[in-house]
Design an enzyme around this catalytic site. Structure first.
Site, PDB file in Angstrom:
ATOM      1  N   LYS A  11       0.871  -1.171  -0.298  1.00  0.00           N
ATOM      2  CA  LYS A  11       0.154   0.008   0.023  1.00  0.00           C
ATOM      3  C   LYS A  11       0.803   1.226   0.096  1.00  0.00           C
ATOM      4  O   LYS A  11       1.902   1.182  -0.696  1.00  0.00           O
ATOM      5  CB  LYS A  11      -0.956  -0.107   1.220  1.00  0.00           C
ATOM      6  CG  LYS A  11      -1.505  -1.488   1.379  1.00  0.00           C
ATOM      7  CD  LYS A  11      -2.735  -1.308   2.436  1.00  0.00           C
ATOM      8  CE  LYS A  11      -3.249  -2.730   2.634  1.00  0.00           C
ATOM      9  NZ  LYS A  11      -4.626  -2.766   3.133  1.00  0.00           N
ATOM     10  N   HIS A  95      -8.217  -3.510  -6.189  1.00  0.00           N
ATOM     11  CA  HIS A  95      -8.292  -3.784  -4.653  1.00  0.00           C
ATOM     12  C   HIS A  95      -9.492  -3.011  -4.010  1.00  0.00           C
ATOM     13  O   HIS A  95      -9.963  -1.936  -4.546  1.00  0.00           O
ATOM     14  CB  HIS A  95      -7.041  -3.170  -4.039  1.00  0.00           C
ATOM     15  CG  HIS A  95      -6.738  -3.501  -2.557  1.00  0.00           C
ATOM     16  ND1 HIS A  95      -7.610  -2.794  -1.660  1.00  0.00           N
ATOM     17  CD2 HIS A  95      -5.821  -4.438  -2.306  1.00  0.00           C
ATOM     18  CE1 HIS A  95      -6.968  -3.326  -0.495  1.00  0.00           C
ATOM     19  NE2 HIS A  95      -6.043  -4.455  -0.907  1.00  0.00           N
ATOM     20  N   GLU A  97      -9.638  -0.964  -1.652  1.00  0.00           N
ATOM     21  CA  GLU A  97      -9.454   0.336  -1.172  1.00  0.00           C
ATOM     22  C   GLU A  97      -9.378   1.359  -2.625  1.00  0.00           C
ATOM     23  O   GLU A  97      -9.809   2.469  -2.447  1.00  0.00           O
ATOM     24  CB  GLU A  97      -8.007   0.550  -0.554  1.00  0.00           C
ATOM     25  CG  GLU A  97      -7.966  -0.082   0.691  1.00  0.00           C
ATOM     26  CD  GLU A  97      -6.768  -0.565   1.245  1.00  0.00           C
ATOM     27  OE1 GLU A  97      -5.676  -0.323   0.870  1.00  0.00           O
ATOM     28  OE2 GLU A  97      -6.803  -1.296   2.381  1.00  0.00           O
ATOM     29  N   GLU A 167     -10.784 -11.196  -1.102  1.00  0.00           N
ATOM     30  CA  GLU A 167     -10.658 -10.443  -0.007  1.00  0.00           C
ATOM     31  C   GLU A 167     -11.910  -9.785   0.655  1.00  0.00           C
ATOM     32  O   GLU A 167     -12.067  -8.884   0.303  1.00  0.00           O
ATOM     33  CB  GLU A 167      -9.390  -9.125  -0.249  1.00  0.00           C
ATOM     34  CG  GLU A 167      -8.169  -9.722  -0.916  1.00  0.00           C
ATOM     35  CD  GLU A 167      -7.195  -8.327  -0.808  1.00  0.00           C
ATOM     36  OE1 GLU A 167      -6.298  -8.868  -0.026  1.00  0.00           O
ATOM     37  OE2 GLU A 167      -7.560  -7.447  -0.929  1.00  0.00           O
ATOM     38  N   GLY A 234      -1.360  -7.562   3.409  1.00  0.00           N
ATOM     39  CA  GLY A 234      -0.711  -6.304   3.382  1.00  0.00           C
ATOM     40  C   GLY A 234      -0.220  -6.123   4.954  1.00  0.00           C
ATOM     41  O   GLY A 234       1.209  -6.154   4.775  1.00  0.00           O
ATOM     42  N   GLY A 235      -0.678  -5.732   5.928  1.00  0.00           N
ATOM     43  CA  GLY A 235       0.103  -5.581   7.312  1.00  0.00           C
ATOM     44  C   GLY A 235       1.211  -6.335   7.651  1.00  0.00           C
ATOM     45  O   GLY A 235       2.489  -6.098   7.763  1.00  0.00           O
TER      46      GLY A 235
HETATM   47  C1  PEP Z   1      -4.669  -6.250   1.561  1.00  0.00           C
HETATM   48  O1  PEP Z   1      -4.048  -4.960   1.454  1.00  0.00           O
HETATM   49  O2  PEP Z   1      -4.932  -6.824   0.358  1.00  0.00           O
HETATM   50  C2  PEP Z   1      -4.834  -6.931   2.880  1.00  0.00           C
HETATM   51  C3  PEP Z   1      -5.163  -8.045   2.738  1.00  0.00           C
HETATM   52  O3  PEP Z   1      -4.234  -6.384   3.926  1.00  0.00           O
HETATM   53  P1  PEP Z   1      -4.199  -6.782   5.414  1.00  0.00           P
HETATM   54  O4  PEP Z   1      -3.261  -8.092   5.195  1.00  0.00           O
HETATM   55  O5  PEP Z   1      -3.272  -5.870   6.357  1.00  0.00           O
HETATM   56  O6  PEP Z   1      -5.594  -7.408   6.068  1.00  0.00           O
END
Ligand code: PEP
Length: 250
Positions: A11, A95, A97, A167, A234-235
Protein backbone atom coordinates in the site's frame (compact mmCIF):
# COMPACT_ATOMS: atom_id res chain seq x y z
CA UNK A 1 -1.07 -28.93 -8.75
CA UNK A 2 -1.35 -25.15 -8.38
CA UNK A 3 1.73 -23.33 -7.09
CA UNK A 4 0.89 -21.00 -4.20
CA UNK A 5 1.49 -17.31 -4.73
CA UNK A 6 2.19 -15.06 -1.75
CA UNK A 7 1.94 -11.40 -2.70
CA UNK A 8 2.85 -8.50 -0.45
CA UNK A 9 0.71 -5.41 -0.82
CA UNK A 10 2.68 -2.59 0.75
CA UNK A 11 0.00 0.00 0.00
CA UNK A 12 1.31 3.54 0.77
CA UNK A 13 3.91 2.36 3.29
CA UNK A 14 7.71 2.49 3.34
CA UNK A 15 10.18 5.13 2.28
CA UNK A 16 12.47 4.45 -0.66
CA UNK A 17 15.36 3.41 1.62
CA UNK A 18 13.13 1.07 3.61
CA UNK A 19 11.82 -0.53 0.42
CA UNK A 20 15.31 -1.11 -0.95
CA UNK A 21 16.51 -2.51 2.37
CA UNK A 22 13.57 -4.94 2.49
CA UNK A 23 14.07 -6.29 -1.02
CA UNK A 24 17.84 -6.58 -0.52
CA UNK A 25 17.16 -8.57 2.65
CA UNK A 26 14.72 -11.09 1.16
CA UNK A 27 15.78 -11.48 -2.48
CA UNK A 28 18.13 -14.41 -1.81
CA UNK A 29 15.99 -15.97 0.91
CA UNK A 30 12.96 -17.00 -1.15
CA UNK A 31 12.27 -20.68 -0.37
CA UNK A 32 13.95 -22.81 -3.00
CA UNK A 33 12.66 -25.86 -4.92
CA UNK A 34 10.24 -23.66 -6.73
CA UNK A 35 7.64 -24.14 -4.01
CA UNK A 36 6.02 -20.73 -4.00
CA UNK A 37 5.76 -17.61 -6.16
CA UNK A 38 6.87 -14.59 -4.14
CA UNK A 39 5.74 -11.12 -5.21
CA UNK A 40 6.19 -7.69 -3.66
CA UNK A 41 3.72 -5.04 -4.86
CA UNK A 42 5.37 -1.76 -3.99
CA UNK A 43 4.57 1.95 -4.41
CA UNK A 44 4.99 2.86 -8.08
CA UNK A 45 7.90 5.22 -7.70
CA UNK A 46 10.15 2.45 -6.32
CA UNK A 47 9.38 -0.10 -9.02
CA UNK A 48 12.33 0.42 -11.43
CA UNK A 49 14.85 0.17 -8.58
CA UNK A 50 13.19 -2.86 -6.99
CA UNK A 51 12.92 -4.67 -10.34
CA UNK A 52 16.64 -4.08 -10.84
CA UNK A 53 17.54 -5.40 -7.38
CA UNK A 54 15.30 -8.46 -7.73
CA UNK A 55 16.56 -9.33 -11.23
CA UNK A 56 17.77 -12.92 -11.51
CA UNK A 57 16.32 -13.84 -8.14
CA UNK A 58 13.09 -15.72 -7.35
CA UNK A 59 11.36 -12.55 -6.23
CA UNK A 60 8.90 -10.85 -8.60
CA UNK A 61 7.88 -7.21 -8.34
CA UNK A 62 4.35 -5.91 -8.86
CA UNK A 63 2.47 -2.62 -9.04
CA UNK A 64 -0.62 -1.83 -6.97
CA UNK A 65 -2.66 -0.24 -9.74
CA UNK A 66 -2.40 1.09 -13.28
CA UNK A 67 -4.46 2.91 -15.92
CA UNK A 68 -5.92 0.94 -18.82
CA UNK A 69 -4.77 3.29 -21.59
CA UNK A 70 -1.30 2.91 -23.12
CA UNK A 71 -0.58 6.61 -22.87
CA UNK A 72 -2.37 9.94 -22.90
CA UNK A 73 -3.43 13.00 -20.95
CA UNK A 74 -4.12 11.27 -17.62
CA UNK A 75 -2.18 13.31 -15.08
CA UNK A 76 -0.76 11.27 -12.26
CA UNK A 77 -1.52 7.89 -13.81
CA UNK A 78 0.79 5.05 -14.83
CA UNK A 79 0.19 2.96 -17.93
CA UNK A 80 0.59 -0.76 -18.67
CA UNK A 81 3.08 0.15 -21.37
CA UNK A 82 5.20 2.01 -18.81
CA UNK A 83 5.07 -0.92 -16.37
CA UNK A 84 5.99 -3.38 -19.11
CA UNK A 85 8.95 -1.23 -20.14
CA UNK A 86 10.49 -1.52 -16.68
CA UNK A 87 9.67 -5.25 -16.52
CA UNK A 88 7.09 -5.29 -13.77
CA UNK A 89 5.61 -8.80 -13.57
CA UNK A 90 2.34 -8.33 -11.66
CA UNK A 91 -0.28 -5.68 -10.96
CA UNK A 92 -2.98 -5.67 -8.29
CA UNK A 93 -6.28 -4.59 -9.87
CA UNK A 94 -9.59 -3.69 -8.26
CA UNK A 95 -8.36 -3.69 -4.66
CA UNK A 96 -11.26 -2.74 -2.38
CA UNK A 97 -9.39 0.41 -1.29
CA UNK A 98 -9.23 1.56 -4.90
CA UNK A 99 -12.88 0.72 -5.43
CA UNK A 100 -13.90 2.58 -2.26
CA UNK A 101 -11.63 5.65 -2.27
CA UNK A 102 -10.97 6.09 -6.00
CA UNK A 103 -14.33 5.02 -7.40
CA UNK A 104 -12.90 2.15 -9.41
CA UNK A 105 -15.72 0.29 -11.14
CA UNK A 106 -15.99 -3.31 -12.37
CA UNK A 107 -15.90 -1.94 -15.92
CA UNK A 108 -12.62 -0.11 -15.29
CA UNK A 109 -11.17 -3.25 -13.68
CA UNK A 110 -12.13 -5.24 -16.77
CA UNK A 111 -10.36 -2.73 -19.05
CA UNK A 112 -7.29 -2.84 -16.80
CA UNK A 113 -7.22 -6.65 -16.81
CA UNK A 114 -7.28 -6.67 -20.61
CA UNK A 115 -4.56 -4.01 -20.78
CA UNK A 116 -2.32 -5.85 -18.29
CA UNK A 117 -2.60 -9.12 -20.24
CA UNK A 118 -1.87 -7.31 -23.50
CA UNK A 119 1.38 -6.10 -21.94
CA UNK A 120 2.43 -9.41 -20.42
CA UNK A 121 1.69 -8.34 -16.84
CA UNK A 122 -0.14 -10.81 -14.58
CA UNK A 123 -3.21 -9.19 -13.03
CA UNK A 124 -4.08 -10.01 -9.42
CA UNK A 125 -7.80 -9.30 -9.54
CA UNK A 126 -9.42 -8.52 -6.19
CA UNK A 127 -12.99 -9.21 -5.16
CA UNK A 128 -14.77 -9.34 -1.83
CA UNK A 129 -17.87 -8.47 0.14
CA UNK A 130 -18.60 -5.90 2.85
CA UNK A 131 -19.73 -6.99 6.31
CA UNK A 132 -23.30 -5.91 5.49
CA UNK A 133 -23.29 -8.02 2.34
CA UNK A 134 -21.94 -11.02 4.26
CA UNK A 135 -24.59 -10.65 6.96
CA UNK A 136 -27.29 -10.37 4.31
CA UNK A 137 -26.12 -13.65 2.74
CA UNK A 138 -24.92 -11.89 -0.40
CA UNK A 139 -21.25 -12.91 -0.35
CA UNK A 140 -21.33 -15.43 -3.18
CA UNK A 141 -23.50 -13.25 -5.39
CA UNK A 142 -21.23 -10.23 -4.86
CA UNK A 143 -17.93 -11.97 -5.57
CA UNK A 144 -19.24 -13.99 -8.51
CA UNK A 145 -20.58 -10.83 -10.07
CA UNK A 146 -17.30 -8.95 -9.54
CA UNK A 147 -15.24 -11.79 -11.02
CA UNK A 148 -17.61 -12.21 -13.96
CA UNK A 149 -17.40 -8.50 -14.78
CA UNK A 150 -13.63 -8.32 -14.30
CA UNK A 151 -13.14 -11.22 -16.72
CA UNK A 152 -15.77 -10.20 -19.28
CA UNK A 153 -14.85 -10.87 -22.94
CA UNK A 154 -11.64 -12.73 -22.09
CA UNK A 155 -10.74 -16.07 -23.60
CA UNK A 156 -10.05 -19.19 -21.47
CA UNK A 157 -6.41 -18.97 -22.60
CA UNK A 158 -6.16 -15.43 -21.17
CA UNK A 159 -8.02 -16.21 -17.96
CA UNK A 160 -5.71 -19.01 -16.89
CA UNK A 161 -2.83 -16.51 -16.47
CA UNK A 162 -4.80 -14.37 -14.06
CA UNK A 163 -4.64 -14.57 -10.26
CA UNK A 164 -7.83 -13.90 -8.29
CA UNK A 165 -7.63 -12.53 -4.76
CA UNK A 166 -10.68 -13.10 -2.58
CA UNK A 167 -10.53 -10.41 0.08
CA UNK A 168 -13.55 -9.91 2.35
CA UNK A 169 -13.49 -6.16 2.95
CA UNK A 170 -14.30 -6.55 6.66
CA UNK A 171 -11.13 -8.63 7.10
CA UNK A 172 -8.68 -6.21 5.47
CA UNK A 173 -6.45 -4.49 8.00
CA UNK A 174 -8.87 -5.27 10.84
CA UNK A 175 -7.20 -8.28 12.44
CA UNK A 176 -10.38 -10.27 11.66
CA UNK A 177 -9.73 -13.22 9.36
CA UNK A 178 -12.41 -15.26 7.68
CA UNK A 179 -12.25 -18.81 9.03
CA UNK A 180 -10.22 -21.02 6.75
CA UNK A 181 -13.38 -23.01 5.98
CA UNK A 182 -15.38 -19.91 5.09
CA UNK A 183 -12.57 -18.53 2.92
CA UNK A 184 -12.22 -21.91 1.21
CA UNK A 185 -15.95 -22.09 0.55
CA UNK A 186 -15.97 -18.69 -1.17
CA UNK A 187 -12.81 -19.49 -3.16
CA UNK A 188 -14.46 -22.77 -4.21
CA UNK A 189 -17.51 -20.85 -5.30
CA UNK A 190 -15.36 -18.50 -7.38
CA UNK A 191 -13.66 -21.51 -8.97
CA UNK A 192 -17.07 -23.00 -9.78
CA UNK A 193 -18.11 -19.75 -11.45
CA UNK A 194 -14.93 -19.75 -13.51
CA UNK A 195 -15.60 -23.32 -14.59
CA UNK A 196 -19.06 -22.33 -15.80
CA UNK A 197 -17.65 -19.42 -17.79
CA UNK A 198 -14.32 -20.73 -19.04
CA UNK A 199 -14.30 -24.52 -18.58
CA UNK A 200 -12.89 -27.10 -16.21
CA UNK A 201 -9.22 -26.82 -17.22
CA UNK A 202 -9.11 -23.08 -16.58
CA UNK A 203 -10.92 -23.51 -13.25
CA UNK A 204 -8.45 -26.17 -12.16
CA UNK A 205 -5.42 -24.10 -13.14
CA UNK A 206 -6.35 -20.61 -12.03
CA UNK A 207 -4.89 -19.52 -8.70
CA UNK A 208 -7.17 -17.99 -6.10
CA UNK A 209 -5.59 -16.23 -3.14
CA UNK A 210 -7.20 -15.31 0.14
CA UNK A 211 -6.50 -11.87 1.63
CA UNK A 212 -7.56 -10.25 4.88
CA UNK A 213 -5.38 -10.16 8.01
CA UNK A 214 -3.23 -13.08 6.89
CA UNK A 215 -0.25 -13.53 9.21
CA UNK A 216 2.33 -16.20 10.03
CA UNK A 217 -0.02 -17.66 12.69
CA UNK A 218 -2.92 -18.36 10.33
CA UNK A 219 -1.39 -18.87 6.90
CA UNK A 220 -0.74 -22.59 7.20
CA UNK A 221 -4.34 -23.41 7.93
CA UNK A 222 -5.54 -21.18 5.10
CA UNK A 223 -3.14 -22.75 2.61
CA UNK A 224 -4.10 -26.26 3.67
CA UNK A 225 -7.53 -25.72 2.12
CA UNK A 226 -8.35 -27.12 -1.30
CA UNK A 227 -9.27 -23.89 -3.06
CA UNK A 228 -6.84 -21.41 -1.45
CA UNK A 229 -3.70 -21.05 -3.56
CA UNK A 230 -1.87 -18.32 -1.73
CA UNK A 231 -2.39 -15.01 -0.02
CA UNK A 232 -2.46 -11.29 -0.70
CA UNK A 233 -1.03 -9.73 2.43
CA UNK A 234 -0.94 -6.15 3.66
CA UNK A 235 0.19 -5.56 7.26
CA UNK A 236 2.12 -8.81 7.77
CA UNK A 237 4.11 -8.25 4.58
CA UNK A 238 5.82 -5.12 5.86
CA UNK A 239 8.44 -6.84 8.03
CA UNK A 240 11.13 -9.01 6.51
CA UNK A 241 10.91 -11.93 8.94
CA UNK A 242 7.13 -11.98 8.90
CA UNK A 243 6.99 -12.01 5.08
CA UNK A 244 9.60 -14.77 4.93
CA UNK A 245 7.54 -16.85 7.36
CA UNK A 246 4.54 -16.47 5.06
CA UNK A 247 6.65 -17.68 2.14
CA UNK A 248 7.90 -20.65 4.11
CA UNK A 249 4.31 -21.76 4.69
CA UNK A 250 3.71 -21.79 0.93
C1 PEP B 1 -4.63 -6.13 1.58
O1 PEP B 1 -4.16 -5.02 1.63
O2 PEP B 1 -4.93 -6.61 0.50
C2 PEP B 1 -4.78 -6.89 2.83
C3 PEP B 1 -5.33 -8.07 2.80
O3 PEP B 1 -4.35 -6.26 4.00
P1 PEP B 1 -4.15 -6.95 5.44
O4 PEP B 1 -3.34 -8.20 5.22
O5 PEP B 1 -3.43 -5.94 6.25
O6 PEP B 1 -5.52 -7.27 5.96
Amino acid sequence: MRKPIIAANWKMYKTFDEAVEFVEAIKDRIPSENKVDAVVCAPALYLPTLVEIAKETDLAIGAQNMHYEEEGAFTGEISPKQLEAIQVDYVILGHSERREYFNETDEAVNKKVKAALAHGIVPIVCCGETLEEREAGLTEKKVTNQVKKALADLSPEEVQHIVIAYEPIWAIGTGKTATADDANAVCGHIRQGIEELFGKDVAENIRIQYGGSVKPENIEELLSKEHIDGALVGGASLQVESYLKLLEAG
